[in-house]
Design a protein around this motif. Structure first.
Motif, PDB file in Angstrom:
ATOM      1  N   SER A 189      -1.635  10.031  -4.543  1.00  0.00           N
ATOM      2  CA  SER A 189      -2.850  10.826  -4.393  1.00  0.00           C
ATOM      3  C   SER A 189      -2.849  11.624  -3.093  1.00  0.00           C
ATOM      4  O   SER A 189      -2.392  11.139  -2.056  1.00  0.00           O
ATOM      5  CB  SER A 189      -4.068   9.907  -4.414  1.00  0.00           C
ATOM      6  OG  SER A 189      -5.243  10.633  -4.141  1.00  0.00           O
ATOM      7  N   THR A 216      -8.655  12.391  -0.187  1.00  0.00           N
ATOM      8  CA  THR A 216      -9.170  11.442   0.811  1.00  0.00           C
ATOM      9  C   THR A 216      -9.983  10.335   0.151  1.00  0.00           C
ATOM     10  O   THR A 216      -9.954   9.191   0.621  1.00  0.00           O
ATOM     11  CB  THR A 216     -10.043  12.159   1.852  1.00  0.00           C
ATOM     12  OG1 THR A 216     -11.120  12.832   1.181  1.00  0.00           O
ATOM     13  CG2 THR A 216      -9.233  13.183   2.639  1.00  0.00           C
ATOM     14  N   SER A 217     -10.658  10.640  -0.935  1.00  0.00           N
ATOM     15  CA  SER A 217     -11.525   9.659  -1.590  1.00  0.00           C
ATOM     16  C   SER A 217     -10.752   8.505  -2.214  1.00  0.00           C
ATOM     17  O   SER A 217     -11.335   7.455  -2.517  1.00  0.00           O
ATOM     18  CB  SER A 217     -12.389  10.336  -2.658  1.00  0.00           C
ATOM     19  OG  SER A 217     -11.566  10.980  -3.612  1.00  0.00           O
ATOM     20  N   ASP A 218      -9.459   8.665  -2.409  1.00  0.00           N
ATOM     21  CA  ASP A 218      -8.647   7.602  -3.008  1.00  0.00           C
ATOM     22  C   ASP A 218      -8.129   6.601  -1.972  1.00  0.00           C
ATOM     23  O   ASP A 218      -7.541   5.600  -2.338  1.00  0.00           O
ATOM     24  CB  ASP A 218      -7.456   8.204  -3.762  1.00  0.00           C
ATOM     25  CG  ASP A 218      -7.881   8.822  -5.082  1.00  0.00           C
ATOM     26  OD1 ASP A 218      -7.192   9.765  -5.531  1.00  0.00           O
ATOM     27  OD2 ASP A 218      -8.891   8.374  -5.660  1.00  0.00           O
ATOM     28  N   TYR A 219      -8.345   6.877  -0.707  1.00  0.00           N
ATOM     29  CA  TYR A 219      -7.824   6.022   0.355  1.00  0.00           C
ATOM     30  C   TYR A 219      -8.939   5.138   0.921  1.00  0.00           C
ATOM     31  O   TYR A 219     -10.001   5.637   1.299  1.00  0.00           O
ATOM     32  CB  TYR A 219      -7.185   6.872   1.454  1.00  0.00           C
ATOM     33  CG  TYR A 219      -5.873   7.476   0.991  1.00  0.00           C
ATOM     34  CD1 TYR A 219      -5.859   8.576   0.134  1.00  0.00           C
ATOM     35  CD2 TYR A 219      -4.658   6.916   1.377  1.00  0.00           C
ATOM     36  CE1 TYR A 219      -4.656   9.100  -0.327  1.00  0.00           C
ATOM     37  CE2 TYR A 219      -3.460   7.437   0.926  1.00  0.00           C
ATOM     38  CZ  TYR A 219      -3.468   8.533   0.074  1.00  0.00           C
ATOM     39  OH  TYR A 219      -2.278   9.053  -0.385  1.00  0.00           O
ATOM     40  N   SER A 220      -8.646   3.843   0.972  1.00  0.00           N
ATOM     41  CA  SER A 220      -9.675   2.884   1.345  1.00  0.00           C
ATOM     42  C   SER A 220      -9.721   2.583   2.834  1.00  0.00           C
ATOM     43  O   SER A 220     -10.776   2.225   3.365  1.00  0.00           O
ATOM     44  CB  SER A 220      -9.436   1.569   0.597  1.00  0.00           C
ATOM     45  OG  SER A 220      -9.436   1.771  -0.796  1.00  0.00           O
ATOM     46  N   TYR A 221      -8.593   2.666   3.495  1.00  0.00           N
ATOM     47  CA  TYR A 221      -8.501   2.283   4.901  1.00  0.00           C
ATOM     48  C   TYR A 221      -7.953   3.435   5.727  1.00  0.00           C
ATOM     49  O   TYR A 221      -6.992   4.100   5.312  1.00  0.00           O
ATOM     50  CB  TYR A 221      -7.616   1.051   5.054  1.00  0.00           C
ATOM     51  CG  TYR A 221      -8.052  -0.106   4.194  1.00  0.00           C
ATOM     52  CD1 TYR A 221      -7.346  -0.450   3.052  1.00  0.00           C
ATOM     53  CD2 TYR A 221      -9.195  -0.833   4.517  1.00  0.00           C
ATOM     54  CE1 TYR A 221      -7.760  -1.495   2.249  1.00  0.00           C
ATOM     55  CE2 TYR A 221      -9.611  -1.875   3.726  1.00  0.00           C
ATOM     56  CZ  TYR A 221      -8.895  -2.203   2.590  1.00  0.00           C
ATOM     57  OH  TYR A 221      -9.314  -3.238   1.803  1.00  0.00           O
ATOM     58  N   TRP A 222      -8.562   3.612   6.901  1.00  0.00           N
ATOM     59  CA  TRP A 222      -8.221   4.734   7.773  1.00  0.00           C
ATOM     60  C   TRP A 222      -8.072   4.268   9.209  1.00  0.00           C
ATOM     61  O   TRP A 222      -8.770   3.355   9.650  1.00  0.00           O
ATOM     62  CB  TRP A 222      -9.334   5.788   7.725  1.00  0.00           C
ATOM     63  CG  TRP A 222      -9.449   6.467   6.402  1.00  0.00           C
ATOM     64  CD1 TRP A 222     -10.105   6.004   5.297  1.00  0.00           C
ATOM     65  CD2 TRP A 222      -8.871   7.718   6.036  1.00  0.00           C
ATOM     66  NE1 TRP A 222      -9.970   6.900   4.265  1.00  0.00           N
ATOM     67  CE2 TRP A 222      -9.223   7.972   4.692  1.00  0.00           C
ATOM     68  CE3 TRP A 222      -8.102   8.666   6.711  1.00  0.00           C
ATOM     69  CZ2 TRP A 222      -8.820   9.109   4.015  1.00  0.00           C
ATOM     70  CZ3 TRP A 222      -7.709   9.804   6.043  1.00  0.00           C
ATOM     71  CH2 TRP A 222      -8.075  10.022   4.705  1.00  0.00           C
ATOM     72  N   TYR A 263       0.801  -1.215   0.000  1.00  0.00           N
ATOM     73  CA  TYR A 263       0.000   0.000   0.000  1.00  0.00           C
ATOM     74  C   TYR A 263       0.839   1.273   0.000  1.00  0.00           C
ATOM     75  O   TYR A 263       1.867   1.359   0.674  1.00  0.00           O
ATOM     76  CB  TYR A 263      -0.917   0.035   1.223  1.00  0.00           C
ATOM     77  CG  TYR A 263      -2.012  -0.992   1.186  1.00  0.00           C
ATOM     78  CD1 TYR A 263      -1.811  -2.267   1.706  1.00  0.00           C
ATOM     79  CD2 TYR A 263      -3.247  -0.696   0.630  1.00  0.00           C
ATOM     80  CE1 TYR A 263      -2.814  -3.217   1.665  1.00  0.00           C
ATOM     81  CE2 TYR A 263      -4.260  -1.644   0.589  1.00  0.00           C
ATOM     82  CZ  TYR A 263      -4.028  -2.892   1.107  1.00  0.00           C
ATOM     83  OH  TYR A 263      -5.026  -3.828   1.074  1.00  0.00           O
ATOM     84  N   ARG A 290      -3.593   2.454  -4.691  1.00  0.00           N
ATOM     85  CA  ARG A 290      -3.177   3.317  -5.790  1.00  0.00           C
ATOM     86  C   ARG A 290      -1.724   3.711  -5.579  1.00  0.00           C
ATOM     87  O   ARG A 290      -1.323   4.105  -4.482  1.00  0.00           O
ATOM     88  CB  ARG A 290      -4.068   4.561  -5.818  1.00  0.00           C
ATOM     89  CG  ARG A 290      -3.692   5.590  -6.845  1.00  0.00           C
ATOM     90  CD  ARG A 290      -4.496   6.851  -6.656  1.00  0.00           C
ATOM     91  NE  ARG A 290      -4.044   7.929  -7.511  1.00  0.00           N
ATOM     92  CZ  ARG A 290      -4.797   8.507  -8.443  1.00  0.00           C
ATOM     93  NH1 ARG A 290      -6.034   8.103  -8.621  1.00  0.00           N
ATOM     94  NH2 ARG A 290      -4.318   9.480  -9.176  1.00  0.00           N
ATOM     95  N   THR A 333      -3.899   3.219   0.584  1.00  0.00           N
ATOM     96  CA  THR A 333      -4.498   3.071  -0.733  1.00  0.00           C
ATOM     97  C   THR A 333      -3.652   2.135  -1.563  1.00  0.00           C
ATOM     98  O   THR A 333      -2.423   2.134  -1.447  1.00  0.00           O
ATOM     99  CB  THR A 333      -4.640   4.425  -1.441  1.00  0.00           C
ATOM    100  OG1 THR A 333      -5.187   4.206  -2.753  1.00  0.00           O
ATOM    101  CG2 THR A 333      -3.301   5.126  -1.588  1.00  0.00           C
TER     102      THR A 333
END
Length: 125
Positions: free
Chosen positions: A106, A109-115, A32, A101, A99
């Motif tokens: 990037s 924030t919308s490109d990141y899947s895990y927080w 990631y 990606r 992400t």
């Protein structure tokens, strides 16, 4: 699914330093691209910096350049954010995010899947 846990936040005087850490649950951590974001009270979450899977590329928001440094240790599944010369305006909850990606990196924030759940950083003047 990657679980992320931040630590290292706290209260520091202006000009001081803090080091945030983000521990990942999965061995796939090394796959990631990892980012740091922050959110001040009443404001939108904003990009702080990002590091690619192998640490070969980093990018920072203009307001933290030359003060903050991102690093990662894939063997230990950890991400770090070294913050120096802290200012009161750096006060925020800091989040790490993951992400898949890679390129281009990037800052959205919308490109990141895990927080992670976030860690509070407070800088007093």
């Amino acid at each position: 699914q990657v679980q992320l846990i931040e630590s290292g936040g706290g209260l520091v005087q202006a000009g001081g330093s803090l080091r945030l850490s983000c521990a990942a649950s999965e061995r796939t951590f090394s796959f990631y691209t990892m980012g740091w974001f922050r959110q001040a009270l009443g404001k939108e979450r904003e990009f702080v910096g990002v590091i690619t899977w192998n640490g070969g590329e980093t990018r920072y928001a203009d307001f933290v350049k030359d003060r903050f440094t991102i690093s990662r240790d894939n063997a230990k599944r950890t991400l770090s954010l070294q913050m120096n010369s802290l200012k009161p305006e750096d006060t925020a909850v800091y989040y790490c995010a993951a992400t898949i990606r890679s390129h281009p990196v990037s800052d959205r924030t919308s490109d990141y899947s895990y927080w992670g759940q976030g860690t509070q950083v407070t800088v007093s003047s």
